[in-house]
Scaffold this active site. Structure first.
Site, PDB file in Angstrom:
ATOM      1  N   ARG A  47       0.869  -1.179   0.000  1.00 30.13           N
ATOM      2  CA  ARG A  47       0.000   0.000   0.000  1.00 30.13           C
ATOM      3  C   ARG A  47       0.901   1.223   0.000  1.00 30.13           C
ATOM      4  O   ARG A  47       1.483   1.575   1.021  1.00 30.13           O
ATOM      5  CB  ARG A  47      -0.863  -0.032   1.272  1.00 30.13           C
ATOM      6  CG  ARG A  47      -2.018   0.946   1.310  1.00 30.13           C
ATOM      7  CD  ARG A  47      -2.587   1.056   2.720  1.00 30.13           C
ATOM      8  NE  ARG A  47      -1.743   1.918   3.539  1.00 30.13           N
ATOM      9  CZ  ARG A  47      -1.686   1.875   4.871  1.00 30.13           C
ATOM     10  NH1 ARG A  47      -2.397   1.005   5.554  1.00 30.13           N
ATOM     11  NH2 ARG A  47      -0.892   2.713   5.534  1.00 30.13           N
TER      12      ARG A  47
ATOM     13  N   HIS B  30      -3.689   4.598   4.530  1.00 29.47           N
ATOM     14  CA  HIS B  30      -4.813   3.659   4.552  1.00 29.47           C
ATOM     15  C   HIS B  30      -6.023   4.287   3.865  1.00 29.47           C
ATOM     16  O   HIS B  30      -6.630   3.708   2.974  1.00 29.47           O
ATOM     17  CB  HIS B  30      -5.152   3.282   5.990  1.00 29.47           C
ATOM     18  CG  HIS B  30      -6.430   2.519   6.128  1.00 29.47           C
ATOM     19  ND1 HIS B  30      -6.580   1.252   5.637  1.00 29.47           N
ATOM     20  CD2 HIS B  30      -7.620   2.861   6.669  1.00 29.47           C
ATOM     21  CE1 HIS B  30      -7.822   0.841   5.873  1.00 29.47           C
ATOM     22  NE2 HIS B  30      -8.463   1.800   6.497  1.00 29.47           N
TER      23      HIS B  30
ATOM     24  N   TYR C 167       3.460   5.627  11.909  1.00 27.29           N
ATOM     25  CA  TYR C 167       3.808   4.232  12.179  1.00 27.29           C
ATOM     26  C   TYR C 167       4.695   3.563  11.140  1.00 27.29           C
ATOM     27  O   TYR C 167       5.051   2.401  11.299  1.00 27.29           O
ATOM     28  CB  TYR C 167       2.509   3.405  12.347  1.00 27.29           C
ATOM     29  CG  TYR C 167       1.538   3.519  11.171  1.00 27.29           C
ATOM     30  CD1 TYR C 167       1.747   2.762  10.014  1.00 27.29           C
ATOM     31  CD2 TYR C 167       0.447   4.377  11.212  1.00 27.29           C
ATOM     32  CE1 TYR C 167       0.868   2.875   8.940  1.00 27.29           C
ATOM     33  CE2 TYR C 167      -0.427   4.492  10.137  1.00 27.29           C
ATOM     34  CZ  TYR C 167      -0.219   3.745   9.010  1.00 27.29           C
ATOM     35  OH  TYR C 167      -1.059   3.844   7.935  1.00 27.29           O
TER      36      TYR C 167
HETATM   37  C1  LIG Z   1     -14.903  -5.696  11.421  1.00 31.95           C
HETATM   38  C2  LIG Z   1     -14.122  -4.461  11.178  1.00 31.95           C
HETATM   39  N1  LIG Z   1     -13.248  -4.045  12.104  1.00 31.95           N
HETATM   40  C3  LIG Z   1     -12.528  -2.928  11.914  1.00 31.95           C
HETATM   41  C4  LIG Z   1     -12.673  -2.179  10.787  1.00 31.95           C
HETATM   42  C5  LIG Z   1     -11.864  -0.895  10.605  1.00 31.95           C
HETATM   43  N2  LIG Z   1     -10.923  -1.044   9.515  1.00 31.95           N
HETATM   44  C6  LIG Z   1     -11.178  -0.615   8.281  1.00 31.95           C
HETATM   45  S1  LIG Z   1      -9.993  -1.023   7.205  1.00 31.95           S
HETATM   46  C7  LIG Z   1      -9.067  -1.772   8.401  1.00 31.95           C
HETATM   47  C8  LIG Z   1      -7.775  -2.421   8.036  1.00 31.95           C
HETATM   48  C9  LIG Z   1      -7.966  -3.431   6.956  1.00 31.95           C
HETATM   49  O1  LIG Z   1      -6.739  -4.001   6.602  1.00 31.95           O
HETATM   50  P1  LIG Z   1      -6.626  -5.015   5.405  1.00 31.95           P
HETATM   51  O2  LIG Z   1      -7.605  -6.111   5.569  1.00 31.95           O
HETATM   52  O3  LIG Z   1      -5.193  -5.414   5.311  1.00 31.95           O
HETATM   53  O4  LIG Z   1      -7.060  -4.203   4.109  1.00 31.95           O
HETATM   54  P2  LIG Z   1      -6.378  -2.908   3.494  1.00 31.95           P
HETATM   55  O5  LIG Z   1      -7.042  -1.718   4.081  1.00 31.95           O
HETATM   56  O6  LIG Z   1      -4.938  -2.972   3.775  1.00 31.95           O
HETATM   57  O7  LIG Z   1      -6.669  -2.973   2.024  1.00 31.95           O
HETATM   58  C10 LIG Z   1      -9.697  -1.679   9.624  1.00 31.95           C
HETATM   59  C11 LIG Z   1      -9.166  -2.191  10.885  1.00 31.95           C
HETATM   60  C12 LIG Z   1     -13.616  -2.641   9.841  1.00 31.95           C
HETATM   61  N3  LIG Z   1     -13.854  -1.974   8.703  1.00 31.95           N
HETATM   62  N4  LIG Z   1     -14.312  -3.772  10.058  1.00 31.95           N
END
Ligand SMILES: Cc1ncc(C[n+]2csc(CCOP(=O)(O)OP(=O)(O)O)c2C)c(N)n1
Ligand SMILES: Cc1ncc(C[n+]2csc(CCOP(=O)(O)OP(=O)(O)O)c2C)c(N)n1
Ligand SMILES: [Mg+2]
Ligand SMILES: [Mg+2]
Lengths: 346, 406, 346, 406
Positions: free
Chosen positions: B289, B293, B302
């Site tokens: 990425r 985010h 971080y």
């Molecule tokens: C059940 C849930 N918990 C927390 C979140 C908050 N949240 C949104 S994106 C994220 C990180 C997701 O990481 P990843 O699965 O690696 O996907 P990326 O954003 O890196 O594409 C979090 C913790 C959420 N959307 N859903």
């Protein structure tokens, strides 16, 4: 049963032509089984999913014989994972199927709660109406069967509060038969609460009747002094209370709410405008139970008609107790009558 | 600072007191052990090196035509441009939020171009490149980020489901959908996108279980972009994620997620496998990425800059461009045309977003149910009456006064 | 702020000796951060757990700086799995720790709902009191920040209905500071709802005050004509409504409920016995929201005092709408005043 | 019967109509493929054959003394007897339900005897043998099955947590507890029991993830008794369950669950590994549920008798007895003493259950909260008043009348 009771279901008979063959007395469990069978015969897209619903026919045998007759492709024993069951049911619904999911016991629906609340309930709105997720979730609920922990709970308020879901509960065999088919036909997700301790209670089903709408309440017994409102397992208790009260010269009306989302406030209002008093009865804890909504809204609608505050009889604010205490915990005849007395004393 | 320093020291003291000595010795050993069990660089499928060299892989052969290569390049460039425009629109206040896919173009375009029209896609919230390949109008993606809807396209028009924000949920929908495909006797595949963070969610594990048990034609496509907001992928797993599949009884493979050809080839193989009745497969696209985010995030809190810089050298678009140039497949006209197309896309998106109307107040009450609901009807009527009361004025002084206060 | 307001918190000052240094104005977010820091300093068993709570300090920075100062052993970035977070927090509590769990946003608490409802809430009772599970679950909740789906919900009724849990929500910095420490000190599981859109509102905190009990309501403004009851984010809205009403010559009392389980009905009753009218305001959907319980119970307790039915202002029975509609969905000043008018018109 | 037959035929017709032909062809292929990917008989650790022969295993050596062997035998016999008595008590109406461990004695006794006192156990609802080894009074286990409480022992007295009914939940509690053990710098292990069915629950997968990421000293002990009520283990996984661990980054091993020595040896190794900071491990004890799921269940609905009979030959108690006899470690005195002890245990349990008082009504309001709760106080007071109203009589005619009706 008292003379004033209006019969066993909302289904209004259209039975002139074939009365003899279409009416029979059966337990709620059998009515549900027959209803599922009928729905599967009528629509090849209807599927049954859940733990042990196949060969075993479910721990309550509600799906008994269905896998034998419709095959493993339509009556699906699933892995032991409720979120997975509901999540895949959503996917199947998106593909055009109409899954009827069995949750084995009330207390085991919570692993699926996220899928139900954040996906199932909201997907139609999220898609601006462009997709539908007609999933029925059957939950044998409530207590009175002497079971161990997690097998006797009444979590309906936790679903009724959530927009996008509909919640119903039949109290008799006719409703069990018709409401199940209506729930399956509904394009909305329906949480279908089955009063497990009444599974073996028998009443009449007319399979040729024309049922009333799914979400209307039914006046199960007419009366003039006070209205008792209940649904599912507590309807029987309320009818017994009304019968006992009659012996003391009190005339109680009993409304079988049938639907907890939406609640048919019109029928309740009409009844309370007549009687001036309302007692709501459910097994779920009183605090934030569906009775709180009934009390709040009926008080608003009938403010000048109420001669007493709406009283509520239900479970306590404690985890469902061990079986040897459930008769204390559950609203029984005595506790209902006690509240009736209190309401009438105003 | 002094206070903070003290707190840090006192907490250190607490840990080394009493049984603490042994504890910290133990801890060191544990870390070593963990590291030892993780191989430094697991094999990943690569067909195009960062320098733009084609390499062969025994299991995943692919021979794209020049036209196809140019198509992939165009997809990636346009997607990146769209993404950049969306980020800009957020900065300008036109969007409330944007989740950029910067750096993940190859993973998305490669996998999505492997799909047939009949295949069905279950995305998470960052699959703008996949949406592009499915033919979803990019402006439709922006509605939810602008706050005018929660999903602005018809999933069945392009077999592209709505974005799912609750992490991992959609993997089960994909599995159920794939079970339905099987029941229909259809020979299409379903693909579920999710992230490295999502791999920890119970729902994803349950999707693995269900898909394996029913042998459902679903491909799990994990974009391991190495971060879940501020948490590095090691917070989710101490072994490479693709290895998880084997324990559920289906194959897993790690692919170079910045190599569009490898992503295409592996996804082709996985979907063909699914379509021919061989069941699920997990693809871990190892990528990065490059941005934050979302536009709400600040990665400097971080993440070290050097990490990002190292990955810039592996840029997915750059490496395909190198191949195109090396093999003389892209002349200036082609590149200029794409540039022009990009500008036009950006302009169109910009204008469409700015023109996007706010939804009507009463939309709150629409589509809550398909078959209607008495309470919604009642609330709709009450709210309409309430709104009307402002128009009629005098009898609602409280309301009017309040409006002025506001 | 109106002259009748009684200050910013329940904490009653014991500030004669050290007033200058212990009182300061700060945002709710900072008060929470300071409170967590204090709790960690006071008790080495207090842990922070959640997604991104470490280096990032949480997406709202409520745990900012805590990992730096207390280390990774006490401020724990977890895998992305809410059931896992709460489930392991329970295990840590059984081992003697006091975990404070952060759920990133309201809409993401549901994967943990099973662990919260069937384990966290019931374990103390299941063990006949022999074990305790002092876990605090922090949930930044409610809307008003222009966020995407699942980031603006008010699910408090879904927890308050469940016996074994306690639910609170501060409306100002002083309460944020003190209630958080009290929640951590509590031997019961506490769901701590943080009004995210008020995170940046500043008010006074006296870190040397002696706080009142965690579960009592507070009269935030006295009045005589009608009582407004609210908690968390809606307290401010109600205070504004009271101020606006004052200009029209209406005297509104505002009760900051602070606790949704238990609800301090005594304070509400006392207020309603004086004013004769009650409007309950929350962001959560009205249907089966906490307001329904307040309406039902206060009507029962104050039947002869009420001159109007208890009215409720809250969210609609629809999924939380997209951001551009949230001002319509959320109970704002206008809708509160409209209900005040309606109640006064009886 | 006619109706049912018709339904079956019509559904068959439906499936083979239209695209059905291809569908069923596909289906066949799929099944074949699935079968092909599952090896027929995975390796399992065995130290004692069904015939009572000791065999060696390179990784899991063990050399129990005669005393220890006799102890294991005694544990298994007493546990089985206790279990049989509980089943009888259920039949007699003294218990509402019983979940028998028949056939799983070796898995439970072997694993539990590998533990230290400081280790902590998180059971599911069938671990009566483990409870026995931990020193929990067997009569205390019966309270919840009789319906007088939901958990009748102090978990901290024997480091044996309460039975957990919601499938899989306790694996996360065990993981959290193990994280705490680590933080304390203690060197004890934690063990979580669960079933083959439970392996499908998301919570179990999350427990795997958390324990691996934090390298927590927890042993996951899965008793694969091959049935989850009516569902065979293939409904949960198409590969052996122990293989799941590798994908999470820790070792998994399958052990002969009817071989008490193998269960002891493998659990010893796993707990020692955990205690020395090497993190989690998964043990799959391959065993068989000889009885019904619970006394409410009727396995004839879904299970062939022959299957059960085949497993009788592998009986865990029988094989240890054969070893004891072969090696002349158990004389008649010893066997008679155990018989006598069994009878005494059964008698004690029977009497204790029959004497177990119903809880007081007001217990409903106890222990809901540790620090009290205004609503509980209010309801307690109201209920006490309500109960008192029956004593005082006349003014509550409704209530009295109702009681008669009842
Ligand atoms: C059940 C849930 N918990 C927390 C979140 C908050 N949240 C949104 S994106 C994220 C990180 C997701 O990481 P990843 O699965 O690696 O996907 P990326 O954003 O890196 O594409 C979090 C913790 C959420 N959307 N859903
Ligand atoms: C979450 C949940 N869903 C369903 C049940 C009902 N149930 C009780 S035991 C059981 C089967 C468990 O099988 P397994 O994990 O193999 O354990 P076993 O009973 O064979 O020891 C089921 C479905 C439950 N207790 N919890
Ligand atoms: Mg990621
Ligand atoms: Mg099993």
């Amino acid at each position: 049963m008292a003379a004033t009771a209006t019969g066993t279901g909302t289904a209004t008979g259209n039975t002139a032509s074939a009365a003899a063959s279409t009416v029979s007395k059966m337990p709620i469990a059998k009515a549900l089984n027959q209803s599922l069978r009928k729905a599967m015969e009528d629509d090849p897209k209807v599927l049954i999913m859940g733990e042990d619903v196949g060969k075993l026919g479910g721990v309550f045998r509600i799906t008994d014989g269905l896998q034998k007759d419709f095959g493993e492709e339509r009556v699906i024993d699933t892995p032991l994972a409720e979120s997975g069951i509901v999540g895949t049911a959503i996917g199947l619904a998106l593909r055009g199927y109409r899954p009827v999911v069995e949750i084995q016991f009330d207390g085991f629906v919570f692993p699926a709660y996220d899928q139900i609340v954040t996906q199932l309930a909201k997907m139609h709105a999220r898609a601006l109406g462009k997709i539908r997720v007609p999933v029925v979730i059957r939950i044998p609920y409530a207590g009175g069967i002497g079971a161990v922990e997690h097998h006797s709970e009444s979590p309906e308020a936790l679903f009724a509060h959530v927009a996008g879901l509909k919640c119903v509960s039949p109290s008799n065999s006719s409703d069990a038969y018709w409401m199940m088919q209506q729930a399956i036909e509904s394009d909305d997700p329906v949480i279908f609460f089955e009063p497990k301790r009444r599974y073996w209670d028998k009443s009449e089903v007319d399979t040729a009747a024309i049922p009333g709408p799914l979400h209307t309440a039914r006046v199960a017994r007419t009366g003039t002094d006070l209205t008792l409102a209940a649904y599912g397992p507590m309807v029987k208790t309320c009818l017994e209370a009304a019968a006992a009260s009659q012996e003391e010269g009190k005339s109680l009306e009993v409304v079988d709410m049938r639907s907890m989302s939406p609640i048919d406030f019109d029928t309740l209002q009409k009844s309370v405008e007549k009687t001036g008093r309302l007692v709501v009865v459910h097994e779920a804890p009183v605090f934030l139970g569906t009775g709180s909504e009934v009390a709040a809204r009926i008080t608003e609608r009938c403010f000048y008609h109420l001669e007493a505050p709406v009283l509520r009889v239900g479970g306590f604010h404690s985890p469902y107790p061990p079986a040897r205490l459930e008769d204390e915990y559950l609203p029984g005849l005595d506790r209902v009558l006690d509240s009736v007395d209190r309401a009438l004393a105003y | 600072m002094t206070v903070e320093g003290t707190a840090a020291r006192s907490s250190a003291t607490r840990r080394s007191g009493g049984t603490g000595k042994r504890a910290s010795a133990t801890r060191k050993k544990k870390t070593a052990q963990t590291a030892a069990s993780t191989p430094a660089e697991p094999q990943l499928v690569q067909l195009l090196t960062p320098d733009g060299e084609r390499v062969e892989h025994p299991d995943y052969a692919i021979d794209p035509t020049p036209e196809e290569l140019r198509g992939l390049y165009r997809d990636m460039v346009l997607t990146r441009r769209f993404d950049a425009e969306a980020t800009a629109l957020q900065r300008q206040g036109e969007l409330g939020l944007w989740a950029s896919l910067l750096g993940q173009e190859a993973a998305q375009i490669g996998s999505a171009r492997a799909l047939n029209d009949e295949d069905y896609v279950f995305p998470t919230y960052r699959e703008h490149g996949v949406a592009w390949c499915r033919g979803v109008d990019p402006t439709n993606l922006l509605g939810m980020f602008r706050g005018v809807n929660n999903g602005g396209w018809d999933p069945n028009s392009n077999n592209f489901h709505l974005y799912t924000i609750v992490i991992g949920s959609q993997t089960l929908h994909a599995t159920g959908y794939a079970m339905g495909v099987m029941k229909d006797g259809a020979d299409s595949a379903v693909i579920a996108y999710f992230g490295d963070g999502a791999s920890s969610q119970g729902d994803v594990a349950e999707a693995f279980t269900f898909s394996a048990v029913y042998n459902a034609p679903v491909v799990f496509f994990c974009q391991n972009n190495q971060w879940a907001i501020s948490e590095p992928a090691e917070r989710q797993s101490r072994v490479p994620l693709y290895q998880r599949a084997a324990g559920y009884g289906f194959p897993g493979v790690r692919v170079d997620g910045n190599d569009v050809l490898a992503c295409l080839a592996v996804t082709k193989a996985a979907t063909e496998r699914a379509r021919s009745g061989q069941g699920p497969m997990l693809i871990e696209a190892f990528t990065y990425r490059m941005g934050a985010h979302t536009t709400s995030d600040d990665p400097t809190k971080y993440r070290r800059d050097e990490e990002r810089e190292a990955w810039e050298a592996k840029d997915p678009i750059l490496r395909l461009r190198r191949l195109l140039e090396k093999e003389k497949l892209a002349d200036d006209t082609f590149l200029a045309a794409i540039e022009e197309e990009s500008d036009a896309l950006a302009k169109r998106v910009r204008e469409a977003v700015r023109a996007m109307p706010d939804p009507d107040s009463m939309a709150i009450f629409e589509n809550v149910y398909a078959d209607g609901h008495a309470l919604v009807d009642e609330e709709r009527a009450q709210y309409a009456e309430y709104l009307a009361s402002f128009a009629t004025g005098p009898e609602h002084e409280g309301g009017s006064a309040a409006q002025e206060v506001k």
